[in-house]
Enzyme design. Sequence first.
Site, PDB file in Angstrom:
ATOM      1  N   PHE A 141       0.969  -1.170   0.002  1.00  0.00           N
ATOM      2  CA  PHE A 141       0.003   0.023  -0.050  1.00  0.00           C
ATOM      3  C   PHE A 141       0.696   1.238  -0.174  1.00  0.00           C
ATOM      4  O   PHE A 141       1.877   1.203   0.770  1.00  0.00           O
ATOM      5  CB  PHE A 141      -0.828   0.049   1.298  1.00  0.00           C
ATOM      6  CG  PHE A 141      -1.888   1.130   1.149  1.00  0.00           C
ATOM      7  CD1 PHE A 141      -3.142   1.023   0.334  1.00  0.00           C
ATOM      8  CD2 PHE A 141      -1.767   2.198   1.787  1.00  0.00           C
ATOM      9  CE1 PHE A 141      -3.807   2.136   0.106  1.00  0.00           C
ATOM     10  CE2 PHE A 141      -2.495   3.384   1.838  1.00  0.00           C
ATOM     11  CZ  PHE A 141      -3.792   3.302   1.034  1.00  0.00           C
ATOM     12  N   ASP A 226       9.154   2.562   1.535  1.00  0.00           N
ATOM     13  CA  ASP A 226       7.984   3.348   1.952  1.00  0.00           C
ATOM     14  C   ASP A 226       7.888   3.341   3.601  1.00  0.00           C
ATOM     15  O   ASP A 226       7.317   2.119   3.760  1.00  0.00           O
ATOM     16  CB  ASP A 226       6.525   3.046   1.231  1.00  0.00           C
ATOM     17  CG  ASP A 226       5.585   3.591   1.669  1.00  0.00           C
ATOM     18  OD1 ASP A 226       5.393   4.156   2.748  1.00  0.00           O
ATOM     19  OD2 ASP A 226       4.355   3.569   0.877  1.00  0.00           O
ATOM     20  N   LYS A 255       2.921   9.606   8.639  1.00  0.00           N
ATOM     21  CA  LYS A 255       1.838   9.154   9.545  1.00  0.00           C
ATOM     22  C   LYS A 255       2.448   9.813  10.773  1.00  0.00           C
ATOM     23  O   LYS A 255       1.843  10.704  11.272  1.00  0.00           O
ATOM     24  CB  LYS A 255       1.592   7.749   9.617  1.00  0.00           C
ATOM     25  CG  LYS A 255       0.709   7.270   8.572  1.00  0.00           C
ATOM     26  CD  LYS A 255       0.286   5.889   8.729  1.00  0.00           C
ATOM     27  CE  LYS A 255      -0.821   5.531   7.759  1.00  0.00           C
ATOM     28  NZ  LYS A 255      -0.543   5.121   6.516  1.00  0.00           N
TER      29      LYS A 255
HETATM   30  C1  LIG Z   1      -0.688   5.202   4.991  1.00  0.00           C
HETATM   31  C2  LIG Z   1      -0.069   4.837   4.102  1.00  0.00           C
HETATM   32  C3  LIG Z   1       0.367   5.674   2.855  1.00  0.00           C
HETATM   33  C4  LIG Z   1      -0.362   6.703   2.451  1.00  0.00           C
HETATM   34  O1  LIG Z   1      -0.515   7.677   3.252  1.00  0.00           O
HETATM   35  P1  LIG Z   1      -1.874   9.051   3.372  1.00  0.00           P
HETATM   36  O2  LIG Z   1      -1.327  10.103   4.215  1.00  0.00           O
HETATM   37  O3  LIG Z   1      -2.811   8.106   3.627  1.00  0.00           O
HETATM   38  O4  LIG Z   1      -1.584   9.490   1.820  1.00  0.00           O
HETATM   39  C5  LIG Z   1       1.196   5.255   2.171  1.00  0.00           C
HETATM   40  N1  LIG Z   1       2.294   4.293   2.236  1.00  0.00           N
HETATM   41  C6  LIG Z   1       1.951   3.364   3.573  1.00  0.00           C
HETATM   42  C7  LIG Z   1       3.026   2.534   3.760  1.00  0.00           C
HETATM   43  C8  LIG Z   1       0.981   3.840   4.378  1.00  0.00           C
HETATM   44  O5  LIG Z   1       0.831   3.068   5.552  1.00  0.00           O
END
Ligand SMILES: *Cc1c(COP(=O)(O)O)cnc(C)c1O
Length: 405
Positions: A141, A226, A255
């Site tokens: 994700f 990421d 986050k």
């Molecule tokens: C939450 C998340 C995102 C997206 O972040 P947003 O602030 O919702 O755009 C991208 N990568 C990972 C691994 C995430 O957990």
Amino acid sequence: MAADKLAVTRATFDEVILPVYAPAAFVPVKGKGSRVWDQQGKEYIDFSGGIAVTALGHCHPALVEALKTQGETLWHTSNVFTNEPALRLASKLIAATFAERVFFANSGAEANEAAFKLARYYAGKRHSPYKSKIIAFHNAFHGRTFFTVSVGGQPKYSDGFGPKPADIVHVPFNDLEAVKAVIDDHTCAIVVEPIQGEGGVMPATAEFMQGLRKLCDEHQALLVLDEVQSGMGRSGKLFAYEHYGVQPDILTTAKALGGGFPISAMLTTNEIAATMSPGVHGTTYGGNPLACAIAETALDIINTDEVLSGVEARRELFVAALKTLDAQLDLFSDIRGKGLLIGAALKPQHAGKARDILNAAAEEGVMILNAGTEVIRFAPSLVIEPTDIQEGMVRFARAVEKVLA
Ligand SMILES: *Cc1c(COP(=O)(O)O)cnc(C)c1O
């Protein structure tokens, strides 16, 4: 009071908000530390942390102070003008990591969008315009912009919006042979979460991460990590890559970076950053002084021995309670993750019950998360009180017993 306060309830959501979420039945109105209260005054223990965001709990005094102080000083300048909090935060992130350059944005998806654009741009400038293949992983994700959701490994999130960005290949996570089979000299980047969050709280193995680094080096591709969810202390280190003995070329984080205030960052090296020039990429709000002042304070607190070493001790309390519950109810097939990103995978006989357990937990007064239909996820404050963990797990156990009864 400048604005009249309309009376609103959970039912208002179904009338006024785009129906892309299915929020819980209660509406939180106040939080302090790891406790939250709803409209009726009912109290909850928060094991969800706003999805791994409120890493210092709700309304941490130092963050409130930073918000107030900067809020009375300067909120926004745009990137036509730079600002002191952004320069300080970037300097501190660089001092704490592999990085030499920082780009600020407002969300995880935006940081990833910048990362993927940079990887393609760098490859085009340094190597060839045909070096554009991105290798990513099933169940990954990376956010909801169209590029990031296409790099993400869950087609159900990217289908239905027309033609997708091309030259993105997905292979199974933790499967180095699968990566070897698709990587070539046209590959510009491998994009990976060191711990898949939304995809089920699945940590990468050390062999996998080290193998990806080696493959990237062999093919002059960039390793893009990421760490939007795994970063900022969540894993017990400031960034999860520190567990693996592997350095990325580009890293994104978001986050927990602002402890609840929206901000994200993309980190990279001088060499890669040098391919970009004014106008190639940008954002209006990214790196605004208000967000950066709060994030600087969050980083100062999180990046200390006290907070980082407390993560592992707290994890042990969670895992012990989950194991006790499992011994009583034969519930979990796996308890995994790193630090305070904890996944408890339900056994096949309880498959599909994650959401029911979530709802029952809320009724018992504890906020938890799922990661898919089979995994219960905990992503609490990194400084949650041990007594809150104990009390929350008692409530969680009651919820599970009710669902199974
Ligand atoms: C939450 C998340 C995102 C997206 O972040 P947003 O602030 O919702 O755009 C991208 N990568 C990972 C691994 C995430 O957990």
